[in-house]
Design an enzyme around this catalytic site. Structure first.
Site, PDB file in Angstrom:
ATOM      1  N   ASN A 257      -3.608  -7.022  -5.684  1.00 54.80           N
ATOM      2  CA  ASN A 257      -2.637  -6.848  -6.772  1.00 54.80           C
ATOM      3  C   ASN A 257      -3.071  -7.494  -8.080  1.00 54.80           C
ATOM      4  O   ASN A 257      -2.575  -7.136  -9.135  1.00 54.80           O
ATOM      5  CB  ASN A 257      -1.251  -7.365  -6.360  1.00 54.80           C
TER       6      ASN A 257
ATOM      7  N   GLN B  41      -0.165  -1.980  -2.795  1.00 52.84           N
ATOM      8  CA  GLN B  41      -0.767  -1.524  -4.059  1.00 52.84           C
ATOM      9  C   GLN B  41      -1.673  -0.311  -3.870  1.00 52.84           C
ATOM     10  O   GLN B  41      -2.296   0.139  -4.832  1.00 52.84           O
ATOM     11  CB  GLN B  41      -1.589  -2.676  -4.678  1.00 52.84           C
TER      12      GLN B  41
ATOM     13  N   SER C 264       5.893  -1.078  -0.343  1.00 52.43           N
ATOM     14  CA  SER C 264       7.095  -1.444  -1.107  1.00 52.43           C
ATOM     15  C   SER C 264       7.527  -0.261  -1.958  1.00 52.43           C
ATOM     16  O   SER C 264       6.688   0.314  -2.675  1.00 52.43           O
ATOM     17  CB  SER C 264       6.737  -2.624  -2.013  1.00 52.43           C
TER      18      SER C 264
ATOM     19  N   HIS D   9       9.231  -0.129  -4.722  1.00 52.21           N
ATOM     20  CA  HIS D   9       9.181  -0.255  -6.191  1.00 52.21           C
ATOM     21  C   HIS D   9       7.775  -0.356  -6.769  1.00 52.21           C
ATOM     22  O   HIS D   9       7.597  -0.426  -7.987  1.00 52.21           O
ATOM     23  CB  HIS D   9      10.066  -1.422  -6.656  1.00 52.21           C
TER      24      HIS D   9
ATOM     25  N   CYS E 137       4.362 -20.983 -12.226  1.00 53.86           N
ATOM     26  CA  CYS E 137       4.844 -22.301 -12.620  1.00 53.86           C
ATOM     27  C   CYS E 137       5.677 -22.855 -11.461  1.00 53.86           C
ATOM     28  O   CYS E 137       6.729 -22.340 -11.142  1.00 53.86           O
ATOM     29  CB  CYS E 137       5.671 -22.171 -13.882  1.00 53.86           C
TER      30      CYS E 137
HETATM   31  C1  LIG Z   1       0.205  -6.680  -2.554  1.00 54.36           C
HETATM   32  C2  LIG Z   1       1.658  -7.037  -2.607  1.00 54.36           C
HETATM   33  N1  LIG Z   1       2.303  -7.330  -1.477  1.00 54.36           N
HETATM   34  C3  LIG Z   1       3.609  -7.647  -1.461  1.00 54.36           C
HETATM   35  C4  LIG Z   1       4.341  -7.719  -2.618  1.00 54.36           C
HETATM   36  C5  LIG Z   1       5.811  -8.044  -2.554  1.00 54.36           C
HETATM   37  O1  LIG Z   1       6.527  -6.847  -2.610  1.00 54.36           O
HETATM   38  P1  LIG Z   1       8.141  -6.775  -2.710  1.00 54.36           P
HETATM   39  O2  LIG Z   1       8.463  -7.076  -4.128  1.00 54.36           O
HETATM   40  O3  LIG Z   1       8.465  -5.377  -2.324  1.00 54.36           O
HETATM   41  O4  LIG Z   1       8.677  -7.765  -1.754  1.00 54.36           O
HETATM   42  C6  LIG Z   1       3.708  -7.446  -3.830  1.00 54.36           C
HETATM   43  C7  LIG Z   1       4.443  -7.584  -5.093  1.00 54.36           C
HETATM   44  O5  LIG Z   1       3.915  -8.019  -6.093  1.00 54.36           O
HETATM   45  C8  LIG Z   1       2.343  -7.077  -3.815  1.00 54.36           C
HETATM   46  O6  LIG Z   1       1.695  -6.776  -4.945  1.00 54.36           O
END
Ligand SMILES: Cc1ncc(COP(=O)(O)O)c(C=O)c1O
Length: 383
Positions: A156, A184, A204, A206, A333
């Protein structure tokens, strides 16, 4: 105030129009509880959930019975580990779990917590300076009998795309279960055979043009008799994950997955890479100390750029871009202390280079004009 230029699509994506349309009847027209099994409205809702599971399963090469809905990738990743708790007792000689040092904190912290609770040893794998898993080290590590190995498919922060097939062969040849956080992946790469290479997979809503608040966990059918639920209650989803399923969100997740199986998906990936590459080439002409973190642009996630701006503090730079340009820093942070990105540290970057890094993440609908405006704001802040 002009609309902010949003270049942060790996943080979250807008809901695709087709997904919104698919969801719209399921809020107040066809709103039935999919678990109401005594009447027609419940049956209709349940049928929609099944259709959504079919769409998800077609997208990754699984079958509908292998798909579970969750609240997001964080829950899917936690469930992936904790659902195997029963196997700890059944496989007493497999005392090790393997984690990738560049994965999202939600799988790293879930894995660490799970291992601590069940007295498992955690071994962190090695990555090279571009974020690729060291396959020799992986093979060597697997000489110790291991229960679970989790390696994210697409990173990510720097967009590294792992050779999931090669990793899967190494891991599964030893009888170790293989999980991948693929949250991702869909925006950048075909996922149609992903279920064949993995035992468990997380997504995910979103991150893929679907709604917030919904996640997907694929679990290979062979594992399903030995699963331990984390949420107990009314026994929904075969007793594995209790709780009323959010009908509209499930429909949205299904449609979002289905969109990746349509021909336009490739075109969208190409458009994303085009605007990302344009932005990067123009960025390189600015009179600043600019370095790219992670793999070459051609090899990484089509929308990802992770750039260090030498001499700048990333959080201050991002703040000075407000309210015009939205992007991310990898730093977090925690109790007032700035913690540098664990991903960039694992790639071997210095504190200065990590502390000056900004992630831009593009989508197909960002226009060249908008990229130019963002570059202008950036150039003003850098001069
Ligand atoms: C690679 C990866 N895994 C897990 C997550 C967490 O996803 P969620 O917001 O659906 O819990 C993210 C979110 O940034 C992500 O980029």
């Amino acid at each position: 105030m002009p609309k902010p230029l949003y270049i942060d699509h790996q943080a979250t994506t807008p809901v695709e129009k087709a997904v919104l349309e698919a969801m719209s009847p399921f809020w107040s027209e066809n709103f039935g509880n999919p678990h109401s099994n005594g009447h027609v409205v419940g049956w209709q809702s349940n049928a929609e959930i099944e259709k959504a599971k079919q769409k998800v399963s077609r997208f990754i090469g699984a079958s509908a019975g292998e798909i579970f809905f969750t609240s997001g990738a964080t829950e899917s990743n936690n469930l992936a580990a904790f659902s195997l708790s029963g196997l700890v007792r059944l496989s007493p000689n497999r005392k090790q779990i393997l984690l990738s040092p560049i994965d999202h904190k939600c799988i790293l912290n879930a894995g660490l917590f799970w291992a601590d609770k069940f007295k498992l040893e955690v071994k962190f794998l090695k990555v090279d300076s571009e974020g690729y898993i060291d396959l020799d080290y992986l093979s060597e590590s697997l000489k110790t009998p291991s229960l679970f190995c989790s390696i994210g498919y697409v990173n990510n922060e720097v967009g590294t795309i792992q050779d999931i097939k090669a990793i899967s062969e190494i891991v599964r040849a030893t009888g170790c279960l293989f999980h991948s956080d693929a949250a991702q992946a869909p925006k950048t790469i075909e996922c149609d055979e992903l279920a064949h290479f993995t035992d468990l997979l997380s997504f995910s809503g979103h991150k893929i043009g679907g709604p917030q608040g919904i996640g997907i966990l694929y679990i290979n059918a062979n594992l399903q008799d030995s699963l331990t639920p984390l949420l107990h209650g009314g026994g929904q989803q075969n007793g594995f994950r209790s709780g009323t399923l959010p009908l509209a969100l499930c429909v949205g997740a299904g449609r979002a997955c289905e969109l990746f199986t349509e021909p336009e998906a490739l075109e969208k990936r190409q458009m994303t890479a085009k605007v990302r590459d344009y932005f990067y080439q123009r960025l390189l002409t600015l009179p600043s100390d600019i370095s790219l973190n992670g793999p070459p642009t051609l090899e990484r996630h089509v929308g990802n750029l992770n750039i260090s701006f030498g001499g700048f503090d990333a959080s201050e730079l991002l703040m000075s871009l407000q309210p015009h340009v939205c992007a991310s820093t990898g730093s977090a942070c925690t109790s007032g202390e700035i913690e540098v990105s664990h991903v960039l540290s694992a790639l071997g970057l210095s504190g200065d280079r990590s502390g000056s890094a900004i992630r831009f993440s593009f989508s197909h609908d960002i226009k060249i004009d908008e990229a130019n405006q963002a570059l202008q704001y950036l150039s003003d802040c850098l001069s």
